[in-house]
Design a protein around this motif. Structure first.
Motif, mmCIF file in Angstrom:
data_model
loop_
_atom_site.group_PDB
_atom_site.id
_atom_site.type_symbol
_atom_site.label_atom_id
_atom_site.label_comp_id
_atom_site.label_asym_id
_atom_site.label_seq_id
_atom_site.Cartn_x
_atom_site.Cartn_y
_atom_site.Cartn_z
ATOM 1 N N TRP A 66 0.805 -1.219 0.000
ATOM 2 C CA TRP A 66 0.000 0.000 0.000
ATOM 3 C C TRP A 66 0.841 1.274 0.000
ATOM 4 C CZ3 TRP A 66 -4.768 -0.591 -1.366
ATOM 5 C CH2 TRP A 66 -5.419 -1.800 -1.101
ATOM 6 N N ASN A 67 1.901 1.290 0.774
ATOM 7 C CA ASN A 67 2.811 2.443 0.817
ATOM 8 C C ASN A 67 4.080 2.006 1.531
ATOM 9 O OD1 ASN A 67 4.168 4.860 1.116
ATOM 10 N ND2 ASN A 67 2.371 6.033 1.742
ATOM 11 N N PRO A 68 5.172 1.769 0.797
ATOM 12 C CA PRO A 68 6.379 1.231 1.438
ATOM 13 C C PRO A 68 6.942 2.123 2.538
ATOM 14 C CG PRO A 68 6.852 2.007 -0.784
ATOM 15 C CD PRO A 68 5.363 1.997 -0.644
ATOM 16 N N ALA A 69 6.563 3.404 2.559
ATOM 17 C CA ALA A 69 7.040 4.282 3.627
ATOM 18 C C ALA A 69 6.597 3.782 4.996
ATOM 19 C CB ALA A 69 6.541 5.706 3.403
ATOM 20 N N GLY A 70 5.444 3.138 5.067
ATOM 21 C CA GLY A 70 4.929 2.638 6.336
ATOM 22 C C GLY A 70 5.725 1.495 6.922
ATOM 23 N N LEU A 71 6.640 0.923 6.151
ATOM 24 C CA LEU A 71 7.460 -0.169 6.672
ATOM 25 C C LEU A 71 8.362 0.277 7.818
ATOM 26 C CD1 LEU A 71 8.485 -1.866 3.303
ATOM 27 C CD2 LEU A 71 6.995 -2.857 5.064
ATOM 28 N N THR A 72 8.636 1.577 7.913
ATOM 29 C CA THR A 72 9.495 2.059 8.996
ATOM 30 C C THR A 72 8.863 1.849 10.363
ATOM 31 O OG1 THR A 72 8.573 4.279 8.706
ATOM 32 C CG2 THR A 72 10.628 3.780 7.551
ATOM 33 N N GLU A 73 7.539 1.614 10.409
ATOM 34 C CA GLU A 73 6.883 1.315 11.677
ATOM 35 C C GLU A 73 7.262 -0.077 12.188
ATOM 36 O OE1 GLU A 73 4.769 3.608 13.443
ATOM 37 O OE2 GLU A 73 5.932 4.805 12.016
ATOM 38 N N VAL A 74 7.774 -0.924 11.294
ATOM 39 C CA VAL A 74 8.302 -2.226 11.711
ATOM 40 C C VAL A 74 9.772 -1.988 12.068
ATOM 41 C CG1 VAL A 74 8.634 -4.644 11.061
ATOM 42 C CG2 VAL A 74 6.743 -3.353 10.081
ATOM 43 N N ASN A 75 10.035 -1.632 13.306
ATOM 44 C CA ASN A 75 11.367 -1.149 13.669
ATOM 45 C C ASN A 75 12.033 -1.918 14.803
ATOM 46 O OD1 ASN A 75 9.847 -0.271 15.853
ATOM 47 N ND2 ASN A 75 9.765 1.848 15.131
ATOM 48 N N TYR A 76 11.418 -3.016 15.237
ATOM 49 C CA TYR A 76 12.036 -3.767 16.343
ATOM 50 C C TYR A 76 12.395 -5.195 15.937
ATOM 51 C CZ TYR A 76 12.888 -5.839 20.903
ATOM 52 O OH TYR A 76 13.467 -6.499 21.955
ATOM 53 N N PRO A 102 13.412 -5.228 9.974
ATOM 54 C CA PRO A 102 14.044 -3.950 10.323
ATOM 55 C C PRO A 102 15.565 -4.068 10.359
ATOM 56 C CG PRO A 102 13.133 -4.975 12.280
ATOM 57 C CD PRO A 102 12.732 -5.845 11.128
ATOM 58 N N LEU A 103 16.227 -3.020 9.916
ATOM 59 C CA LEU A 103 17.682 -2.909 9.988
ATOM 60 C C LEU A 103 17.983 -1.855 11.046
ATOM 61 C CD1 LEU A 103 18.395 -2.843 6.151
ATOM 62 C CD2 LEU A 103 18.320 -4.841 7.655
ATOM 63 N N ARG A 104 18.168 -2.286 12.270
ATOM 64 C CA ARG A 104 18.241 -1.340 13.385
ATOM 65 C C ARG A 104 19.459 -0.431 13.297
ATOM 66 N NH1 ARG A 104 16.933 -4.968 18.696
ATOM 67 N NH2 ARG A 104 15.818 -6.623 17.631
ATOM 68 N N GLU A 105 20.556 -0.933 12.737
ATOM 69 C CA GLU A 105 21.761 -0.117 12.660
ATOM 70 C C GLU A 105 21.554 1.130 11.806
ATOM 71 O OE1 GLU A 105 21.554 -3.259 11.967
ATOM 72 O OE2 GLU A 105 22.619 -4.279 13.599
ATOM 73 N N SER A 106 20.749 1.009 10.771
ATOM 74 C CA SER A 106 20.526 2.140 9.859
ATOM 75 C C SER A 106 19.151 2.765 10.024
ATOM 76 C CB SER A 106 20.698 1.673 8.406
ATOM 77 O OG SER A 106 19.784 0.618 8.113
ATOM 78 N N ASN A 107 18.361 2.318 11.023
ATOM 79 C CA ASN A 107 17.003 2.836 11.249
ATOM 80 C C ASN A 107 16.157 2.756 9.981
ATOM 81 O OD1 ASN A 107 17.444 3.547 13.989
ATOM 82 N ND2 ASN A 107 18.490 5.420 13.337
ATOM 83 N N SER A 108 16.247 1.636 9.306
ATOM 84 C CA SER A 108 15.483 1.437 8.078
ATOM 85 C C SER A 108 14.913 0.027 8.074
ATOM 86 C CB SER A 108 16.367 1.668 6.846
ATOM 87 O OG SER A 108 17.491 0.803 6.875
ATOM 88 N N THR A 109 14.095 -0.273 7.083
ATOM 89 C CA THR A 109 13.414 -1.563 6.996
ATOM 90 C C THR A 109 13.422 -2.039 5.554
ATOM 91 O OG1 THR A 109 11.946 -0.898 8.803
ATOM 92 C CG2 THR A 109 11.285 -2.813 7.516
ATOM 93 N N ILE A 110 13.627 -3.336 5.363
ATOM 94 C CA ILE A 110 13.488 -3.941 4.044
ATOM 95 C C ILE A 110 12.325 -4.919 4.091
ATOM 96 C CG2 ILE A 110 15.916 -3.658 3.432
ATOM 97 C CD1 ILE A 110 16.308 -6.627 4.115
ATOM 98 N N ALA A 111 11.764 -5.214 2.927
ATOM 99 C CA ALA A 111 10.630 -6.135 2.868
ATOM 100 C C ALA A 111 10.624 -6.852 1.525
ATOM 101 C CB ALA A 111 9.309 -5.389 3.074
#
Length: 376
Positions: A66-76, A102-111
């Motif tokens: 729906w919107n890949p920007a929302g993946l950042t909410e998966v952060n743990y 989530p990639l905690r070192e870079s504060n980003s998420t892949i999916a």
């Protein structure tokens, strides 16, 4: 400069860049009106129940669609989801699965997500009659036609600002029609979200900004032109199944804008609402349309009790349908659904396209989502 003003400037710049990229591809490519329509079906029973009005508030593994920007909410910790739906009295089947890491070192998420829309066990009668005109039912075989899309997503914060999130999808597409034809394609989506501390949500999703293409190859030994003796006006023989002269399909970009708000009534009860506008750069039978554009509104709501029980509803697919008598009738698609969540496991259900609001039959959609951080 205040923190609020700085956020607004960054947000406007991000939206401007996103719109500029999209418009450039819109006017620089010639595209067919309908292509890769299976990518527009949707994913996740929660989103279906809310009328697909989730571009601003989505914040889980299904954001890959729906919107890949929302993946950042998966952060743990990682999260996974899956959905199965059947259409047209189970003739067509649609399956979707996604995992966000989530990639905690870079504060980003892949999916990564995979979808399939297919119709199986279609009777192939192209060899039913042999060259001598004899009918042999043993020559009937079966084949499937299916569309696949593998999406790789990346999301992170804009300029390390936790309120503004950016995401991108790279899609690889494979489509086949039995042994008769197959096509490969590639495309890119971009999305952005802005969340405020008072639980306001804003989002933009630009699909197919590169004008997603499919390159087709046709097995001409399996698909032969059928020629009859009756000539056309120009004297040439009549071909009943003219094979396509072009082998490239282009999918035009689409943009969806969303704005939502969450209202907390007390510690346990809350209401989330969102209104979206889907914009296509072609004239359709959408509620608002003109030469070269169409705008379709969508609205959805979710009543949440204690982050455990959810009741949802939404309206979308507002269209002007021409009747047999030549008059136009406005139709809208209502949707309803429920959800249950316990210890990181969410089970959602949606009933969509029911009643007389569309030409299709109603569909029951189920999806499940698993959040690993609730089990650590």
């Amino acid at each position: 400069m205040s923190f609020y003003i700085r956020n607004q400037i960054i947000l406007k710049k991000s939206f401007f860049i996103l719109s500029l990229i999209t418009s450039q591809f819109v006017f620089s490519q010639a595209a067919r009106k309908y292509s890769n329509e299976f990518l527009n079906i949707g994913a996740d029973a929660r989103s279906f129940a809310m009328g697909n009005a989730v571009v601003a508030n989505i914040g889980n593994a299904n954001a890959a669609y729906w919107n890949p920007a929302g993946l950042t909410e998966v952060n743990y910790d990682w999260e996974a989801s899956a959905m199965h739906a059947e259409y047209f009295q189970s003739i067509a089947k649609f399956d979707y699965a996604a995992v966000a890491i989530p990639l905690r070192e870079s504060n980003s998420t892949i999916a990564f997500s995979l979808m399939r829309f297919g119709v199986d066990d279609i009777l192939n009668t192209t060899e039913l009659i042999d060259n001598q005109g004899n009918v042999n039912y043993d020559r009937i075989s079966k084949f499937s036609t299916a569309d696949y899309a593998l999406t790789m997503s990346y999301a992170g914060n804009v300029f390390n600002n936790k309120y503004i999130q950016f995401g991108a999808n790279a899609k690889v597409i494979y489509r086949h029609i039995g042994k008769f034809a197959q096509g490969f394609g590639f495309g890119i989506d971009l999305g952005i979200q802005y969340r405020t501390e008072d639980k306001m949500f804003f989002g933009v999703m630009a699909r197919d900004i590169t004008t997603t293409f499919n390159a087709w190859s046709i097995n001409k030994q399996k698909v032969k032109e059928i020629v009859i003796d009756e000539p056309q006006n120009d004297g040439e023989p009549t071909i009943l199944n003219d094979l396509p002269a072009e082998n490239i399909e282009l999918t035009m970009p689409k943009i969806q804008f969303g704005m939502g708000k969450r209202f907390d009534f007390n510690d346990r009860l809350s209401l989330l609402g969102e209104v979206d506008l889907s914009v296509e750069f072609q004239q359709t039978n959408a509620a608002i349309s003109g030469k070269g554009f169409s705008i379709s509104p969508q609205v959805g709501a979710e009543l949440n009790y204690d982050e455990m029980i959810f009741v949802r509803g939404g309206l979308n697919n507002l269209q002007k349908i021409e009747q047999f008598n030549g008059k136009q009738q406005t139709q809208i698609q209502p949707n309803i659904g429920v959800g249950f969540k316990y210890k990181g496991i969410s089970i959602d259900y949606a009933l969509t396209n029911f009643g007389n609001s569309g030409i299709g039959l109603y569909s029951n959609i189920f999806s499940v989502r698993f959040e690993m951080d609730k089990w650590r």
